[in-house]
Design a protein around this motif. Structure first.
Motif, PDB file in Angstrom:
ATOM      1  N   ARG A  13     -12.319  -1.455   2.963  1.00 22.06           N
ATOM      2  CA  ARG A  13     -11.313  -2.555   2.816  1.00 22.06           C
ATOM      3  C   ARG A  13     -11.776  -3.480   4.116  1.00 22.06           C
ATOM      4  O   ARG A  13     -12.336  -2.744   5.176  1.00 22.06           O
ATOM      5  CB  ARG A  13      -9.798  -2.080   3.238  1.00 22.06           C
ATOM      6  CG  ARG A  13      -9.212  -1.719   2.005  1.00 22.06           C
ATOM      7  CD  ARG A  13      -8.987  -2.579   0.781  1.00 22.06           C
ATOM      8  NE  ARG A  13      -8.460  -2.189  -0.477  1.00 22.06           N
ATOM      9  CZ  ARG A  13      -6.972  -2.561  -0.675  1.00 22.06           C
ATOM     10  NH1 ARG A  13      -6.328  -3.215   0.156  1.00 22.06           N
ATOM     11  NH2 ARG A  13      -6.530  -1.914  -1.859  1.00 22.06           N
ATOM     12  N   ALA A  47      -7.764   3.662   0.053  1.00 22.97           N
ATOM     13  CA  ALA A  47      -8.192   2.318  -0.269  1.00 22.97           C
ATOM     14  C   ALA A  47      -9.512   2.391   0.404  1.00 22.97           C
ATOM     15  O   ALA A  47      -9.537   2.532   1.775  1.00 22.97           O
ATOM     16  CB  ALA A  47      -7.361   1.231   0.030  1.00 22.97           C
ATOM     17  N   LEU A  95       0.824  -1.193   0.002  1.00 26.01           N
ATOM     18  CA  LEU A  95       0.199   0.138  -0.092  1.00 26.01           C
ATOM     19  C   LEU A  95       0.734   1.320  -0.041  1.00 26.01           C
ATOM     20  O   LEU A  95       0.637   2.128  -0.736  1.00 26.01           O
ATOM     21  CB  LEU A  95      -0.924   0.023   1.082  1.00 26.01           C
ATOM     22  CG  LEU A  95      -2.031  -1.058   1.173  1.00 26.01           C
ATOM     23  CD1 LEU A  95      -2.962  -0.800   2.584  1.00 26.01           C
ATOM     24  CD2 LEU A  95      -3.104  -0.398   0.089  1.00 26.01           C
ATOM     25  N   ASP A 142     -11.817   2.222   5.850  1.00 21.03           N
ATOM     26  CA  ASP A 142     -11.033   2.851   4.661  1.00 21.03           C
ATOM     27  C   ASP A 142      -9.837   3.167   5.100  1.00 21.03           C
ATOM     28  O   ASP A 142      -9.513   3.534   6.340  1.00 21.03           O
ATOM     29  CB  ASP A 142     -11.640   4.240   4.227  1.00 21.03           C
ATOM     30  CG  ASP A 142     -13.153   4.171   3.870  1.00 21.03           C
ATOM     31  OD1 ASP A 142     -13.553   2.997   3.313  1.00 21.03           O
ATOM     32  OD2 ASP A 142     -13.862   5.011   4.124  1.00 21.03           O
ATOM     33  N   ARG A 144       2.316   2.442  -3.463  1.00 21.34           N
ATOM     34  CA  ARG A 144       1.238   3.221  -4.210  1.00 21.34           C
ATOM     35  C   ARG A 144       1.325   4.632  -3.706  1.00 21.34           C
ATOM     36  O   ARG A 144       0.706   5.413  -4.413  1.00 21.34           O
ATOM     37  CB  ARG A 144      -0.196   2.563  -3.985  1.00 21.34           C
ATOM     38  CG  ARG A 144      -0.185   1.183  -4.535  1.00 21.34           C
ATOM     39  CD  ARG A 144      -1.854   0.742  -4.455  1.00 21.34           C
ATOM     40  NE  ARG A 144      -2.140  -0.527  -4.354  1.00 21.34           N
ATOM     41  CZ  ARG A 144      -3.119  -1.082  -4.780  1.00 21.34           C
ATOM     42  NH1 ARG A 144      -4.281  -0.406  -4.790  1.00 21.34           N
ATOM     43  NH2 ARG A 144      -3.125  -2.634  -4.498  1.00 21.34           N
TER      44      ARG A 144
END
Length: 346
Positions: free
Chosen positions: A78, A75, A64, A91, A67
């Motif tokens: 989740r 994201a 993560l 989130d 990114r």
């Protein structure tokens, strides 16, 4: 670390949202109080370890973080798997830390775990039926005693009495599930309660099982009612001993800052006192674990499925919550009771 770097991180960590500062390898370097509460671990314990040891988001935290090399990454929706608690949905926001190249800030917006429904209507009906059944049972038991006292019937009167006593005990537990009377709670030493529960267990069903005690000596008084707490932890300890008959079973207490529960009116009730029962048994099938506190759900051949349901109700009656977690890496099952502190308004 210079003053500007420290002040920038301190500002981030003042957020009420669980927030973690990770280095380039995805290891935790800082965590705020909300993050400690979510991970159920202190910053000192987490520091230097991968965030994945405490939280998982469906992919490694380092992935993560990659990114968010140049810009924040979000994201949504989740599944957040917690090493020390039930999974939550939420989130995740990841952003580069401008003062430290390669480092990331991770903010976790975890939605509150839904409250389990209390006792269901079929159980209410069963409790009424239980009350009606107990009257004729008393007559059956009395007749069996008379026959036994007269020296007639061989072993049959004794077997009848045993079965009547077993059914009566089951009916008592069913009635306990629908007892709506409020508990008279006051300040109690939770360690004294747990030691009494363990002492009784060592004289009976846990005679051959090691029960280890890992208590936080600085723990303040809990707000509770002794009989309810004894019944609650007796059910949990008996369940742990049955799951791991060779032991050991552990009783553990801790103080968890920031842990609480919504009160249904927009407020929040603090539940900082944690008492856990831990065993090394094989754990439960996922289908059973999902409905673990539902009455009559059990994996035991001769089980009633009422012990954990009653424990869940008692925890709620005490203003707290009962949680189940499985740590597969350590091979442990954890039943965690979170309770109110005496003298605390919230």
């Amino acid at each position: 670390m210079n003053a500007d770097e420290g002040s920038a991180e301190d500002a981030l960590l003042c957020s009420p949202t669980p927030t973690f500062v990770l280095d380039e390898a995805g290891r935790v370097r800082r965590a705020n109080m909300a993050g400690e509460a979510l991970a159920t671990a202190s910053e000192r314990v987490m520091r230097g370890r991968p965030l994945d040891d405490f939280l998982r988001f469906g992919e490694p935290a380092a992935a993560l973080g990659a990114r968010a090399e140049a810009a924040p990454f979000f994201a949504f929706d989740r599944r957040i798997e917690l090493a020390q608690g039930p999974a939550r949905d939420g989130d995740v926001a990841v952003a580069p830390l401008s003062t430290r190249p390669g480092w990331r800030v991770v903010a976790v917006h975890a939605r509150p775990a839904p409250r389990r429904p209390r006792v269901r209507r079929p159980v209410d009906a069963a409790a009424v039926l239980a009350h009606e059944i107990k009257n004729p049972l008393s007559g059956i038991r009395g007749a069996a005693q008379l026959i036994e006292g007269a020296g007639e019937g061989g072993e049959m009167p004794r077997l009848i009495r045993q079965e009547v006593d077993r059914i009566a005990a089951l009916l008592d537990r069913m009635e306990g599930l629908t007892d709506t009377r409020p508990l008279d709670c006051g300040p109690l030493n939770i360690h004294a309660v747990l030691r009494d529960v363990a002492a009784l267990a060592r004289q009976g069903y846990a005679r051959d099982v090691a029960i280890d005690e890992a208590f936080d000596p600085s723990l303040p008084a809990v707000l509770g009612e002794r009989d309810a707490l004894v019944q609650l932890f007796t059910n949990l300890l008996k369940n742990a001993v049955e799951a791991a008959p060779r032991g050991p079973v552990q009783l553990r207490t801790a103080y968890r800052y920031g842990v609480g529960l919504g009160d249904g009116a927009g407020g929040r009730v603090a539940l900082p006192i944690e008492a856990a029962v831990i065993d090394d048994g094989p754990g439960l099938p996922s289908a059973v674990a999902a409905a673990l506190f539902t009455p009559f759900v059990t994996t035991k051949l001769n089980g009633s499925g009422l012990g954990l349901a009653l424990a869940d109700k008692l925890a709620a009656d005490l203003g707290g919550v009962l949680e189940h977690a499985r740590n597969e890496a350590a091979g442990r099952t954890i039943f965690r009771v979170r309770l109110r502190r005496a003298g605390a308004d919230r």
